[in-house]
Design an enzyme around this catalytic site. Structure first.
Site, PDB file in Angstrom:
ATOM      1  N   ARG A 104       9.470   2.880  -4.885  1.00  0.00           N
ATOM      2  CA  ARG A 104       8.317   3.280  -5.421  1.00  0.00           C
ATOM      3  C   ARG A 104       8.731   4.883  -5.669  1.00  0.00           C
ATOM      4  O   ARG A 104       8.910   5.480  -4.750  1.00  0.00           O
ATOM      5  CB  ARG A 104       7.177   3.087  -4.440  1.00  0.00           C
ATOM      6  CG  ARG A 104       5.797   3.973  -5.142  1.00  0.00           C
ATOM      7  CD  ARG A 104       4.495   3.568  -4.133  1.00  0.00           C
ATOM      8  NE  ARG A 104       4.661   4.012  -2.756  1.00  0.00           N
ATOM      9  CZ  ARG A 104       3.549   4.078  -2.145  1.00  0.00           C
ATOM     10  NH1 ARG A 104       2.273   3.620  -2.454  1.00  0.00           N
ATOM     11  NH2 ARG A 104       3.440   4.582  -1.069  1.00  0.00           N
ATOM     12  N   THR A 108       5.309   9.160  -9.318  1.00  0.00           N
ATOM     13  CA  THR A 108       4.237   8.344 -10.301  1.00  0.00           C
ATOM     14  C   THR A 108       3.968   7.040  -9.522  1.00  0.00           C
ATOM     15  O   THR A 108       3.024   6.600 -10.104  1.00  0.00           O
ATOM     16  CB  THR A 108       5.223   7.726 -11.368  1.00  0.00           C
ATOM     17  OG1 THR A 108       6.170   6.978 -11.021  1.00  0.00           O
ATOM     18  CG2 THR A 108       5.747   8.974 -12.116  1.00  0.00           C
ATOM     19  N   ASP A 200       4.052   3.025   6.824  1.00  0.00           N
ATOM     20  CA  ASP A 200       5.098   2.345   6.104  1.00  0.00           C
ATOM     21  C   ASP A 200       5.889   1.406   6.683  1.00  0.00           C
ATOM     22  O   ASP A 200       6.397   1.612   7.694  1.00  0.00           O
ATOM     23  CB  ASP A 200       6.012   3.542   5.466  1.00  0.00           C
ATOM     24  CG  ASP A 200       7.084   3.008   4.393  1.00  0.00           C
ATOM     25  OD1 ASP A 200       7.933   2.292   4.749  1.00  0.00           O
ATOM     26  OD2 ASP A 200       6.831   3.346   3.324  1.00  0.00           O
ATOM     27  N   ASP A 203       9.595   1.726   6.771  1.00  0.00           N
ATOM     28  CA  ASP A 203      10.010   2.861   7.902  1.00  0.00           C
ATOM     29  C   ASP A 203       9.851   2.382   9.346  1.00  0.00           C
ATOM     30  O   ASP A 203      10.739   2.868  10.156  1.00  0.00           O
ATOM     31  CB  ASP A 203       9.389   3.892   7.587  1.00  0.00           C
ATOM     32  CG  ASP A 203       9.763   5.016   6.307  1.00  0.00           C
ATOM     33  OD1 ASP A 203      10.796   4.519   5.715  1.00  0.00           O
ATOM     34  OD2 ASP A 203       9.156   5.775   5.766  1.00  0.00           O
TER      35      ASP A 203
END
Length: 209
Positions: A104, A108, A200, A203
């Site tokens: 990602r 953006t 996340d 992570d």
């Protein structure tokens, strides 16, 4: 929504609660993601077609049900999608695997592809896309776009958590692809993370930031 399946099984919900906790270790998070992946695999494969075949038991011949047709394909979106993979392969060891590498863009939030490898006959198989977090849905949309470019027409998406915005975006683009998830949370924050969520997933699974 008919194409959205929220899995309320007590074990799924219990393990999701454990994964949400900030104190959960990397090892514990990874183990739980693997276990939940197996449980979700039960749900997403509930309606696979069966055929009757002749077998011999130790006592007598009989007709018994067996999975029909070509083996399915698990398609994890790298990185976090691989957290589901081992548990699902334990359940369906004959499944094929397609890998879809997407990241990602931090500015953006759009998905950028860096790797794609799938079985040559993937278009002839049921493909189950694995992505633990359906947040903006940009990665899931890009993965399904890519698979449809390869001719895939029977697709399903499995995620651990979804945001309402992600569900709307995904089904706005791919209304024919059903979603299985353990929960739909409140919203996305300004950084595109699911709230309350669990952080996340990649992570937390790999111990990175």
């Amino acid at each position: 929504m008919r194409q959205l399946h929220v899995v309320k099984h007590p074990l799924v919900q219990h393990k999701l609660t454990l994964m949400r906790q900030e104190v959960r270790s990397t090892q514990g998070f990874r183990r739980l993601l693997n276990e939940v992946g197996m449980l979700l695999a039960y749900e997403v494969t509930r309606d696979l077609p069966l055929e009757q075949v002749e077998i011999e038991t130790p006592l007598a011949p009989m007709k018994a049900p067996r999975l029909a047709g070509k083996k399915l394909v698990f398609a994890p979106i790298l990185r976090a999608g691989v957290g589901f993979l081992d548990g699902m392969l334990d359940l369906v060891p004959s499944a094929r695997v397609a890998h879809i590498g997407l990241y990602r863009d931090p500015q953006t939030l759009q998905a950028v592809e860096y790797y794609f490898k799938a079985p040559p006959d993937v278009a002839e198989r049921l493909v189950i896309v694995l992505d633990p977090m359906l947040a903006t849905a940009n990665s899931a949309v890009a993965a399904v776009d890519r698979l449809k470019e390869r001719g895939c027409r029977e697709l399903r998406l499995v995620c651990l958590l979804a945001a309402p915005e992600g569900v709307e975006r995904f089904h706005g683009t791919h209304p024919d692809v059903p979603i299985w998830t353990a929960a739909v949370d409140e919203r996305l924050n300004e950084h595109g993370y699911i709230v309350p969520g669990l952080g996340d997933a990649g992570d937390r699974m790999f111990g990175t930031r």
